[in-house]
Design a protein around this motif. Structure first.
Motif, PDB file in Angstrom:
ATOM      1  N   THR A   1      17.206 -10.532 -94.669  1.00 53.20           N
ATOM      2  CA  THR A   1      16.189 -11.502 -95.065  1.00 53.20           C
ATOM      3  C   THR A   1      15.068 -10.783 -95.818  1.00 53.20           C
ATOM      4  O   THR A   1      14.658  -9.698 -95.415  1.00 53.20           O
ATOM      5  CB  THR A   1      15.602 -12.191 -93.825  1.00 53.20           C
ATOM      6  OG1 THR A   1      16.665 -12.830 -93.111  1.00 53.20           O
ATOM      7  CG2 THR A   1      14.552 -13.225 -94.216  1.00 53.20           C
ATOM      8  N   PRO A   2      14.604 -11.356 -96.929  1.00 57.55           N
ATOM      9  CA  PRO A   2      13.505 -10.707 -97.671  1.00 57.55           C
ATOM     10  C   PRO A   2      12.331 -10.372 -96.757  1.00 57.55           C
ATOM     11  O   PRO A   2      11.944 -11.163 -95.895  1.00 57.55           O
ATOM     12  CB  PRO A   2      13.117 -11.775 -98.699  1.00 57.55           C
ATOM     13  CG  PRO A   2      14.363 -12.551 -98.922  1.00 57.55           C
ATOM     14  CD  PRO A   2      15.049 -12.593 -97.587  1.00 57.55           C
ATOM     15  N   ARG A   3      11.749  -9.221 -96.976  1.00 57.53           N
ATOM     16  CA  ARG A   3      10.699  -8.746 -96.078  1.00 57.53           C
ATOM     17  C   ARG A   3       9.421  -9.558 -96.167  1.00 57.53           C
ATOM     18  O   ARG A   3       8.638  -9.588 -95.216  1.00 57.53           O
ATOM     19  CB  ARG A   3      10.410  -7.275 -96.371  1.00 57.53           C
ATOM     20  CG  ARG A   3      11.608  -6.365 -96.134  1.00 57.53           C
ATOM     21  CD  ARG A   3      11.181  -4.925 -96.045  1.00 57.53           C
ATOM     22  NE  ARG A   3      12.334  -4.040 -95.866  1.00 57.53           N
ATOM     23  CZ  ARG A   3      12.236  -2.773 -95.511  1.00 57.53           C
ATOM     24  NH1 ARG A   3      11.047  -2.233 -95.306  1.00 57.53           N
ATOM     25  NH2 ARG A   3      13.317  -2.026 -95.375  1.00 57.53           N
ATOM     26  N   TYR A   4       9.190 -10.221 -97.312  1.00 56.76           N
ATOM     27  CA  TYR A   4       7.947 -10.975 -97.429  1.00 56.76           C
ATOM     28  C   TYR A   4       7.968 -12.243 -96.578  1.00 56.76           C
ATOM     29  O   TYR A   4       6.937 -12.907 -96.426  1.00 56.76           O
ATOM     30  CB  TYR A   4       7.653 -11.317 -98.896  1.00 56.76           C
ATOM     31  CG  TYR A   4       8.656 -12.221 -99.574  1.00 56.76           C
ATOM     32  CD1 TYR A   4       8.585 -13.605 -99.440  1.00 56.76           C
ATOM     33  CD2 TYR A   4       9.664 -11.694-100.382  1.00 56.76           C
ATOM     34  CE1 TYR A   4       9.489 -14.435-100.078  1.00 56.76           C
ATOM     35  CE2 TYR A   4      10.567 -12.510-101.019  1.00 56.76           C
ATOM     36  CZ  TYR A   4      10.479 -13.879-100.873  1.00 56.76           C
ATOM     37  OH  TYR A   4      11.381 -14.699-101.505  1.00 56.76           O
ATOM     38  N   PHE A   5       9.132 -12.599 -96.009  1.00 61.21           N
ATOM     39  CA  PHE A   5       9.190 -13.738 -95.098  1.00 61.21           C
ATOM     40  C   PHE A   5       8.368 -13.463 -93.831  1.00 61.21           C
ATOM     41  O   PHE A   5       7.895 -14.385 -93.184  1.00 61.21           O
ATOM     42  CB  PHE A   5      10.636 -14.032 -94.701  1.00 61.21           C
ATOM     43  CG  PHE A   5      11.398 -14.823 -95.741  1.00 61.21           C
ATOM     44  CD1 PHE A   5      11.023 -14.803 -97.073  1.00 61.21           C
ATOM     45  CD2 PHE A   5      12.496 -15.585 -95.380  1.00 61.21           C
ATOM     46  CE1 PHE A   5      11.716 -15.519 -98.032  1.00 61.21           C
ATOM     47  CE2 PHE A   5      13.197 -16.313 -96.330  1.00 61.21           C
ATOM     48  CZ  PHE A   5      12.815 -16.276 -97.657  1.00 61.21           C
ATOM     49  N   ASP A   6       8.236 -12.193 -93.480  1.00 57.03           N
ATOM     50  CA  ASP A   6       7.454 -11.801 -92.303  1.00 57.03           C
ATOM     51  C   ASP A   6       5.998 -11.640 -92.730  1.00 57.03           C
ATOM     52  O   ASP A   6       5.616 -10.608 -93.290  1.00 57.03           O
ATOM     53  CB  ASP A   6       8.003 -10.496 -91.726  1.00 57.03           C
ATOM     54  CG  ASP A   6       7.251 -10.065 -90.465  1.00 57.03           C
ATOM     55  OD1 ASP A   6       6.575 -10.922 -89.877  1.00 57.03           O
ATOM     56  OD2 ASP A   6       7.348  -8.881 -90.094  1.00 57.03           O
ATOM     57  N   ASN A   7       5.193 -12.657 -92.477  1.00 56.35           N
ATOM     58  CA  ASN A   7       3.846 -12.686 -93.028  1.00 56.35           C
ATOM     59  C   ASN A   7       2.835 -13.204 -92.003  1.00 56.35           C
ATOM     60  O   ASN A   7       2.390 -14.346 -92.088  1.00 56.35           O
ATOM     61  CB  ASN A   7       3.828 -13.557 -94.289  1.00 56.35           C
ATOM     62  CG  ASN A   7       2.463 -13.595 -94.938  1.00 56.35           C
ATOM     63  OD1 ASN A   7       1.623 -12.743 -94.689  1.00 56.35           O
ATOM     64  ND2 ASN A   7       2.238 -14.601 -95.757  1.00 56.35           N
ATOM     65  N   PRO A   8       2.468 -12.409 -91.006  1.00 51.79           N
ATOM     66  CA  PRO A   8       1.518 -12.872 -89.988  1.00 51.79           C
ATOM     67  C   PRO A   8       0.091 -13.035 -90.499  1.00 51.79           C
ATOM     68  O   PRO A   8      -0.740 -13.668 -89.831  1.00 51.79           O
ATOM     69  CB  PRO A   8       1.588 -11.768 -88.929  1.00 51.79           C
ATOM     70  CG  PRO A   8       1.997 -10.546 -89.685  1.00 51.79           C
ATOM     71  CD  PRO A   8       2.930 -11.029 -90.757  1.00 51.79           C
ATOM     72  N   SER A   9      -0.211 -12.506 -91.673  1.00 59.42           N
ATOM     73  CA  SER A   9      -1.596 -12.529 -92.156  1.00 59.42           C
ATOM     74  C   SER A   9      -2.093 -13.942 -92.433  1.00 59.42           C
ATOM     75  O   SER A   9      -3.294 -14.213 -92.322  1.00 59.42           O
ATOM     76  CB  SER A   9      -1.734 -11.668 -93.414  1.00 59.42           C
ATOM     77  OG  SER A   9      -0.903 -12.144 -94.449  1.00 59.42           O
ATOM     78  N   LEU A  10      -1.214 -14.874 -92.801  1.00 56.22           N
ATOM     79  CA  LEU A  10      -1.668 -16.231 -93.069  1.00 56.22           C
ATOM     80  C   LEU A  10      -2.167 -16.912 -91.803  1.00 56.22           C
ATOM     81  O   LEU A  10      -3.133 -17.675 -91.826  1.00 56.22           O
ATOM     82  CB  LEU A  10      -0.536 -17.051 -93.701  1.00 56.22           C
ATOM     83  CG  LEU A  10      -0.207 -16.731 -95.162  1.00 56.22           C
ATOM     84  CD1 LEU A  10       0.841 -17.689 -95.690  1.00 56.22           C
ATOM     85  CD2 LEU A  10      -1.453 -16.780 -96.031  1.00 56.22           C
ATOM     86  N   GLY A  11      -1.503 -16.655 -90.675  1.00 54.52           N
ATOM     87  CA  GLY A  11      -1.975 -17.205 -89.406  1.00 54.52           C
ATOM     88  C   GLY A  11      -3.343 -16.682 -89.045  1.00 54.52           C
ATOM     89  O   GLY A  11      -4.197 -17.424 -88.532  1.00 54.52           O
ATOM     90  N   VAL A  12      -3.581 -15.412 -89.325  1.00 55.55           N
ATOM     91  CA  VAL A  12      -4.896 -14.812 -89.067  1.00 55.55           C
ATOM     92  C   VAL A  12      -5.944 -15.449 -89.963  1.00 55.55           C
ATOM     93  O   VAL A  12      -7.068 -15.752 -89.532  1.00 55.55           O
ATOM     94  CB  VAL A  12      -4.850 -13.291 -89.283  1.00 55.55           C
ATOM     95  CG1 VAL A  12      -6.238 -12.678 -89.084  1.00 55.55           C
ATOM     96  CG2 VAL A  12      -3.847 -12.649 -88.344  1.00 55.55           C
ATOM     97  N   MET A  13      -5.586 -15.692 -91.221  1.00 54.85           N
ATOM     98  CA  MET A  13      -6.513 -16.331 -92.158  1.00 54.85           C
ATOM     99  C   MET A  13      -6.879 -17.733 -91.694  1.00 54.85           C
ATOM    100  O   MET A  13      -8.018 -18.184 -91.857  1.00 54.85           O
ATOM    101  CB  MET A  13      -5.880 -16.393 -93.551  1.00 54.85           C
ATOM    102  CG  MET A  13      -6.764 -16.990 -94.622  1.00 54.85           C
ATOM    103  SD  MET A  13      -5.907 -17.072 -96.219  1.00 54.85           S
ATOM    104  CE  MET A  13      -7.186 -17.794 -97.248  1.00 54.85           C
ATOM    105  N   ALA A  14      -5.928 -18.433 -91.082  1.00 52.22           N
ATOM    106  CA  ALA A  14      -6.158 -19.814 -90.662  1.00 52.22           C
ATOM    107  C   ALA A  14      -7.019 -19.913 -89.413  1.00 52.22           C
ATOM    108  O   ALA A  14      -7.801 -20.868 -89.262  1.00 52.22           O
ATOM    109  CB  ALA A  14      -4.826 -20.517 -90.433  1.00 52.22           C
ATOM    110  N   THR A  15      -6.906 -18.946 -88.516  1.00 49.13           N
ATOM    111  CA  THR A  15      -7.574 -19.089 -87.211  1.00 49.13           C
ATOM    112  C   THR A  15      -8.529 -17.960 -86.858  1.00 49.13           C
ATOM    113  O   THR A  15      -9.346 -18.112 -85.946  1.00 49.13           O
ATOM    114  CB  THR A  15      -6.517 -19.187 -86.095  1.00 49.13           C
ATOM    115  OG1 THR A  15      -5.728 -17.981 -86.077  1.00 49.13           O
ATOM    116  CG2 THR A  15      -5.595 -20.374 -86.322  1.00 49.13           C
ATOM    117  N   GLY A  16      -8.436 -16.831 -87.537  1.00 49.63           N
ATOM    118  CA  GLY A  16      -9.230 -15.668 -87.151  1.00 49.63           C
ATOM    119  C   GLY A  16     -10.610 -15.629 -87.780  1.00 49.63           C
ATOM    120  O   GLY A  16     -10.987 -16.476 -88.596  1.00 49.63           O
ATOM    121  N   SER A  17     -11.352 -14.606 -87.404  1.00 47.14           N
ATOM    122  CA  SER A  17     -12.675 -14.379 -87.984  1.00 47.14           C
ATOM    123  C   SER A  17     -12.532 -13.720 -89.347  1.00 47.14           C
ATOM    124  O   SER A  17     -11.431 -13.322 -89.756  1.00 47.14           O
ATOM    125  CB  SER A  17     -13.492 -13.467 -87.071  1.00 47.14           C
ATOM    126  OG  SER A  17     -12.910 -12.158 -87.027  1.00 47.14           O
TER     127      SER A  17
END
Length: 395
Positions: free
Chosen positions: A162-178
């Protein structure tokens, strides 16, 4: 015409660069500066916006970057300056802008333009334009994608993964983090996802090819002398339109059978085909834009020129304003509006930017960050900024 420009400014190119900024900004708005992908809604607004601009606007920026390289080098040669070193230093400064920008907007393209822009110093050594054209065509063939498709059909694990860019936790951080959480994530996971996407989707290859073609178009004065290429543009438009329609027909009618016959390679082959479709449509857009510009004698379209003269300031400014609007550390509106509303906000905001940019160049020579970029390149603050400075210097 919008703002007053210097006689030697290429207003057509500035307008085209402004058009690229328009497309990129509207895509970013509908995309909620990437937060759209957490819960995508593929409605008609999305389809039309992405169909017209996604994959084309950034490509137009890359083409204009190669063209600007030629203009910068040509003027440096005319002044008898050491052009290569100056351009390399200019890229280093742009890279700095890109690194800082990528901490608030993961999809930053300045880093790519700066890093791969060093290749232009090598391409400039190729003096035969036909050879340069052949190199561009070869790059557009997307050989890395085709090689991965072959490796997948051969059963190689790395190509089947599977393409590696599918693993992208940073968007979740952008949505909910500081804000700090987002910056840390974008500096690590976000950068990895972006670079893997650019590599595995073939965009890096496409950017390099567009650098080559932009350099070539600068050499043949395609934009500087548009009257000279009137008939050639019409022929190119017909060919580009036919190529776009033909490739689209292949994608819709034939590719499903190819994907069924070659399931392991369908992703790479489909991406290579999609990249060619985007290039064909980009060619249509550029040629139609030039034709309208010529026939309207710059009216209406040239209002984009001030935007094209301060794309660095506006590109970074758009992120500084809209990321906090959509992200969790700010207003968190990424999931509170429809695609149509996001698009409408983008259109109204861009219109406001056009008014501001037109006013700005009645009073200043450069956009704020464009002035910083130029002053840092020349390593001096003695670069005229306000228009009154130039008149005062001659008294």
């Amino acid at each position: 015409m919008g703002a007053t420009t210097k006689p030697d400014r290429m207003v057509l190119v500035d307008s085209l660069r402004g058009f690229a900024l328009l497309g990129l900004f509207l895509v970013h708005c509908v995309e909620r500066f990437e937060l759209f992908w957490l819960d995508p809604v593929y409605d008609r607004t999305f389809q039309w916006t992405f169909g017209l601009f996604a994959g084309k606007a950034y490509a137009l920026f890359a083409l204009c970057f190669g063209l600007s390289f030629y203009i910068i080098m040509e003027r440096a040669r005319e002044r008898g300056e050491a052009h290569a070193g100056t351009f390399a230093w200019r890229l280093v400064i742009l890279l700095g802008f890109g690194i800082l920008h990528s901490l608030i907007y993961r999809g930053d393209i300045l880093m790519l333009l700066a890093l791969f822009g060093f290749l232009l110093l090598l391409f400039d050594r190729i003096k035969n334009n036909w050879l340069l054209l052949g190199l561009g065509v070869l790059i557009f063939a997307q050989l890395p994608l085709l090689f991965r498709a072959w490796a997948a059909m051969d059963g190689q694990a790395w190509a089947l993964a599977t393409p590696r860019y599918f693993d992208n936790p940073s968007l979740g951080v952008m949505a909910t983090g500081s804000l700090w959480d987002m910056i840390k994530s974008f500096a690590t996971d976000g950068q990895g996802a972006k670079w893997w996407f650019m590599l595995e989707s073939g965009r890096i290859t496409q950017i390099i090819g567009l650098f080559v073609i932009g350099l070539l178009l600068g050499r043949i004065r395609f934009f500087r002398d548009p009257e000279r290429y009137g008939r050639a543009r019409i022929i190119a438009l017909v060919v580009s339109l036919a190529a776009w329609l033909g490739l689209w027909a292949v994608q819709v009618q034939l590719f499903p059978s190819v994907a069924e016959a070659l399931p392991d390679a369908q992703r790479e082959l489909g991406q290579a085909l999609e990249n060619l479709i985007q290039l064909a449509l980009l060619s249509v857009q550029i040629l139609v834009f030039i034709e309208l510009y010529q026939r309207l004698k710059g009216a209406v379209i040239s209002w984009l020129a001030p935007m094209g003269r301060m794309t660095l300031t506006l590109y970074l400014g758009q992120s500084l304003i809209f990321v906090p609007i959509f992200a969790g550390f700010g207003l968190g509106l990424y999931d509170d509006m429809s695609n149509a509303t996001a698009l409408q906000i983008g259109i109204v905001t861009f219109a406001l930017q056009m008014v501001i940019a037109s006013w700005w160049f009645r009073h200043f020579h450069y956009g704020p960050l464009e002035w910083v970029w130029r002053a840092a390149t020349r390593r001096t603050f003695h670069v005229p900024f306000r228009r009154r400075d130039a008149s005062a210097a001659t008294n």
